[in-house]
Design a protein around this motif. Structure first.
Motif, PDB file in Angstrom:
ATOM      1  N   ASP A  26       0.832  -1.201   0.000  1.00 29.91           N
ATOM      2  CA  ASP A  26       0.000   0.000   0.000  1.00 29.91           C
ATOM      3  C   ASP A  26       0.870   1.254   0.000  1.00 29.91           C
ATOM      4  O   ASP A  26       2.051   1.194   0.321  1.00 29.91           O
ATOM      5  N   VAL A  27       0.252   2.374  -0.317  1.00 34.70           N
ATOM      6  CA  VAL A  27       0.949   3.659  -0.244  1.00 34.70           C
ATOM      7  C   VAL A  27       1.199   3.969   1.229  1.00 34.70           C
ATOM      8  O   VAL A  27       0.267   3.959   2.031  1.00 34.70           O
ATOM      9  N   PRO A  28       2.464   4.228   1.621  1.00 33.97           N
ATOM     10  CA  PRO A  28       2.745   4.529   3.023  1.00 33.97           C
ATOM     11  C   PRO A  28       2.093   5.844   3.458  1.00 33.97           C
ATOM     12  O   PRO A  28       1.984   6.782   2.667  1.00 33.97           O
ATOM     13  N   LYS A  29       1.662   5.906   4.695  1.00 38.39           N
ATOM     14  CA  LYS A  29       1.013   7.120   5.204  1.00 38.39           C
ATOM     15  C   LYS A  29       1.942   8.327   5.145  1.00 38.39           C
ATOM     16  O   LYS A  29       1.492   9.447   4.952  1.00 38.39           O
ATOM     17  N   SER A  30       3.237   8.096   5.276  1.00 34.81           N
ATOM     18  CA  SER A  30       4.190   9.210   5.269  1.00 34.81           C
ATOM     19  C   SER A  30       4.270   9.909   3.918  1.00 34.81           C
ATOM     20  O   SER A  30       4.768  11.025   3.823  1.00 34.81           O
ATOM     21  N   VAL A  31       3.774   9.267   2.861  1.00 30.43           N
ATOM     22  CA  VAL A  31       3.825   9.888   1.539  1.00 30.43           C
ATOM     23  C   VAL A  31       2.956  11.145   1.502  1.00 30.43           C
ATOM     24  O   VAL A  31       3.266  12.108   0.802  1.00 30.43           O
ATOM     25  N   MET A  33       2.490  13.364   3.855  1.00 31.88           N
ATOM     26  CA  MET A  33       3.210  14.507   4.440  1.00 31.88           C
ATOM     27  C   MET A  33       4.172  15.097   3.411  1.00 31.88           C
ATOM     28  O   MET A  33       4.268  16.312   3.264  1.00 31.88           O
ATOM     29  N   SER A  34       4.854  14.236   2.682  1.00 32.18           N
ATOM     30  CA  SER A  34       5.770  14.701   1.625  1.00 32.18           C
ATOM     31  C   SER A  34       4.994  15.376   0.509  1.00 32.18           C
ATOM     32  O   SER A  34       5.395  16.427  -0.001  1.00 32.18           O
ATOM     33  N   TYR A  35       3.890  14.791   0.134  1.00 33.25           N
ATOM     34  CA  TYR A  35       3.037  15.352  -0.920  1.00 33.25           C
ATOM     35  C   TYR A  35       2.586  16.760  -0.542  1.00 33.25           C
ATOM     36  O   TYR A  35       2.670  17.696  -1.334  1.00 33.25           O
ATOM     37  N   THR A  41       5.357  24.128  -1.406  1.00 30.87           N
ATOM     38  CA  THR A  41       6.642  24.780  -1.674  1.00 30.87           C
ATOM     39  C   THR A  41       6.889  24.786  -3.175  1.00 30.87           C
ATOM     40  O   THR A  41       5.983  25.039  -3.946  1.00 30.87           O
ATOM     41  N   MET A  42       8.095  24.461  -3.593  1.00 35.07           N
ATOM     42  CA  MET A  42       8.431  24.516  -5.022  1.00 35.07           C
ATOM     43  C   MET A  42       8.177  23.216  -5.761  1.00 35.07           C
ATOM     44  O   MET A  42       8.516  23.092  -6.931  1.00 35.07           O
ATOM     45  N   GLY A  43       7.621  22.232  -5.093  1.00 34.08           N
ATOM     46  CA  GLY A  43       7.332  20.957  -5.746  1.00 34.08           C
ATOM     47  C   GLY A  43       8.486  19.984  -5.623  1.00 34.08           C
ATOM     48  O   GLY A  43       9.480  20.251  -4.972  1.00 34.08           O
ATOM     49  N   GLY A  44       8.327  18.818  -6.246  1.00 33.66           N
ATOM     50  CA  GLY A  44       9.368  17.826  -6.195  1.00 33.66           C
ATOM     51  C   GLY A  44       8.874  16.507  -6.738  1.00 33.66           C
ATOM     52  O   GLY A  44       7.796  16.402  -7.294  1.00 33.66           O
ATOM     53  N   THR A  45       9.683  15.485  -6.533  1.00 37.49           N
ATOM     54  CA  THR A  45       9.388  14.146  -7.016  1.00 37.49           C
ATOM     55  C   THR A  45       9.359  13.181  -5.841  1.00 37.49           C
ATOM     56  O   THR A  45      10.263  13.180  -5.017  1.00 37.49           O
ATOM     57  N   ILE A  46       8.325  12.360  -5.791  1.00 37.43           N
ATOM     58  CA  ILE A  46       8.231  11.313  -4.786  1.00 37.43           C
ATOM     59  C   ILE A  46       8.329   9.979  -5.515  1.00 37.43           C
ATOM     60  O   ILE A  46       7.560   9.708  -6.419  1.00 37.43           O
ATOM     61  N   LEU A  47       9.297   9.183  -5.122  1.00 40.05           N
ATOM     62  CA  LEU A  47       9.456   7.835  -5.712  1.00 40.05           C
ATOM     63  C   LEU A  47       9.013   6.805  -4.712  1.00 40.05           C
ATOM     64  O   LEU A  47       9.276   6.897  -3.549  1.00 40.05           O
TER      65      LEU A  47
END
Length: 47
Positions: A26-31, A33-35, A41-47
């Motif tokens: 499953d998608v981790p819950k911590s994702v 917070m990063s999202y 902010t300025m954005g980014g990439t989540i792998l």
């Protein structure tokens, strides 16, 4: 994005605009917070 693109991103490690998460089923819950942080902010990439 292909496998080689991902390897290149990870060579420099995590940083302000790159976050890596480990997920086996499953998608981790911590994702979420990063999202949220990237969205506010300025954005980014989540792998």
């Amino acid at each position: 994005m292909n496998k080689n693109d991902i390897k290149k991103l990870l060579q420099k490690g995590e940083r302000l605009t790159l976050e890596a998460k480990l997920a086996k089923t499953d998608v981790p819950k911590s994702v979420w917070m990063s999202y949220s942080a990237f969205a506010n902010t300025m954005g980014g990439t989540i792998l």
